[in-house]
Design a protein around this motif. Structure first.
Motif, PDB file in Angstrom:
ATOM      1  N   ARG A  61       0.774  -0.710  -0.330  1.00 36.80           N
ATOM      2  CA  ARG A  61      -0.012  -0.059  -0.058  1.00 36.80           C
ATOM      3  C   ARG A  61       0.845   1.582  -0.116  1.00 36.80           C
ATOM      4  O   ARG A  61       0.476   2.058  -0.953  1.00 36.80           O
ATOM      5  CB  ARG A  61      -0.778  -0.232   1.498  1.00 36.80           C
ATOM      6  N   ARG A  65       1.292   4.198  -2.787  1.00 35.97           N
ATOM      7  CA  ARG A  65       1.576   5.506  -2.687  1.00 35.97           C
ATOM      8  C   ARG A  65       2.744   6.146  -3.508  1.00 35.97           C
ATOM      9  O   ARG A  65       3.056   7.474  -3.770  1.00 35.97           O
ATOM     10  CB  ARG A  65       1.148   5.820  -1.682  1.00 35.97           C
ATOM     11  N   TYR A 173       3.740   8.132   5.242  1.00 38.36           N
ATOM     12  CA  TYR A 173       2.467   6.995   5.184  1.00 38.36           C
ATOM     13  C   TYR A 173       1.393   6.499   6.452  1.00 38.36           C
ATOM     14  O   TYR A 173       1.293   6.072   6.392  1.00 38.36           O
ATOM     15  CB  TYR A 173       2.559   6.019   4.692  1.00 38.36           C
ATOM     16  N   THR A 176      -1.960   5.432   6.747  1.00 38.72           N
ATOM     17  CA  THR A 176      -1.705   3.435   6.220  1.00 38.72           C
ATOM     18  C   THR A 176      -1.467   2.586   7.088  1.00 38.72           C
ATOM     19  O   THR A 176      -2.261   2.272   6.951  1.00 38.72           O
ATOM     20  CB  THR A 176      -0.991   4.089   4.520  1.00 38.72           C
ATOM     21  N   ARG A 179      -4.147   2.793   9.820  1.00 37.86           N
ATOM     22  CA  ARG A 179      -4.868   1.680   9.764  1.00 37.86           C
ATOM     23  C   ARG A 179      -4.906   0.204  10.482  1.00 37.86           C
ATOM     24  O   ARG A 179      -5.500  -0.256  10.724  1.00 37.86           O
ATOM     25  CB  ARG A 179      -5.445   2.685   8.521  1.00 37.86           C
TER      26      ARG A 179
END
Ligand SMILES: Cc1cc2nc3c(=O)[nH]c(=O)nc-3n(C[C@H](O)[C@H](O)[C@H](O)COP(=O)(O)O)c2cc1C
Length: 221
Positions: A61, A65, A173, A176, A179
Motif C-alpha cells: 500500500r 502511494r 504514510y 496507512t 489503519r
C-alpha cells in the motif's frame, strides 16, 4: 558484544536480506529495551511490531502511494526545522548525497524523490518494521525519551547480529500505517525502524560525523 562494538557497528542499513527474524529474539530485545530511561519513568513509547503478511500488505500500500507520486499525509511534526542553518545544513546535505548515491540514486535523477520514497516504503527489504508512537499529549521531553528507547533497541539488535534503519519516512504514510496497526487518533507516529539481517554484497555506507570537539565542551576538566 561489548557496548562499544554495538555503538560502532550500528549503522542505518538500507539493504536487508529476507531471512526471517525469530520472534523470541524480538521479544528478548524489546523486553530488555524496557530498561531504557525516561523522564519521570513515563515510558511514553507505544510500539507495534509488524512482520509477515501484514507487513507485506503495508509495504504494497505504501509503495503504491510512493510510486504514484503521492506527497504523503499531512505531517504531524516537522521532520526538520523550516530553515536549516550552518552547520546543520552542510551535515544534512553531505549525508543525503552519500546515502542515496550508495543506493545507486544520483543527485540529478529526476525520479530521485520517487525512488527514495519507494525504497523507504519497502523498508529496504526488511522483514520486520517496528512502529514507534507517542501519546499525543506528550511533549518534547518525552520525544527525547523515545529516542533513547529506540537507540537502546537498535544497540540490542546489534548484540543479536541484527541491523536496523530508523525511518521517519513512514510518517508520510502515517494514515496507512495507523489503519494497518490499529493505532487510534490519540497516538502520533514518531518513526518506523526497519529490522533484519544485512543483505550481503551491498556496499556499506559509513556516514561521517562532526569531530567530538564540535559538539562537546568540557568545563572544569
Ligand atoms: C529519527 C530518525 C529518522 C530517520 N529517518 C530515516 C529515513 O526515513 N530514511 C533513511 O534512509 N534514513 C533515516 N534515518 C537514518 C539517518 O539518515 C542516519 O541515522 C544518519 O544519516 C547517520 O547515519 P548512520 O545511522 O548510518 O550512522 C533516520 C534516523 C533517525 C535517528
Amino acid at each position: 558484544m561489548h557496548v562499544y562494538e554495538a555503538v560502532n557497528s550500528r549503522r542505518a542499513v538500507r539493504a536487508f536480506s529476507d531471512e526471517p527474524v525469530p520472534k523470541e529474539v524480538l521479544e528478548r530485545v524489546l523486553a530488555t529495551a524496557t530498561q531504557a530511561p525516561s523522564s519521570g519513568n513515563l515510558q511514553p513509547w507505544h510500539v507495534y511490531v509488524v512482520t509477515g503478511e501484514p507487513l507485506a500488505e503495508l509495504k504494497r500500500r505504501a509503495t503504491a502511494r510512493a510510486l504514484a507520486g503521492d506527497p504523503g499525509d499531512e505531517r504531524e511534526y516537522p521532520m526538520y526545522p523550516a530553515e536549516l542553518t550552518s552547520p546543520y545544513l552542510e551535515r544534512f546535505s553531505t549525508a543525503a548525497a552519500q546515502r542515496y548515491k550508495a543506493l545507486g540514486i544520483e543527485r540529478d535523477d529526476p525520479e530521485r524523490p520517487t525512488k527514495i520514497a519507494a525504497l523507504n516504503s519497502e523498508a529496504f527489504g526488511a522483514p520486520v518494521v517496528l512502529f514507534c508512537y507517542l501519546d499525543r499529549t506528550m511533549g518534547p521531553g518525552q520525544w527525547g525519551d523515545a529516542g533513547m528507547y529506540l537507540q537502546t533497541v537498535m544497540l540490542l539488535l546489534r548484540a543479536e547480529g541484527l541491523h536496523s534503519c530508523p525511518q521517519v519516512m513512514w510518517t508520510m504514510y502515517r494514515q496507512t500505517v495507523s489503519r494497518m496497526v490499529g493505532a487510534d487518533d490519540g497516538l502520533v507516529l514518531f518513526c518506523g525502524v526497519a529490522v533484519g539481517f544485512e543483505k550481503e554484497g551491498v556496499p556499506r555506507l559509513r556516514t561521517g560525523r562532526a569531530d567530538m570537539t564540535e559538539t562537546v565542551s568540557f568545563i572544569g576538566v
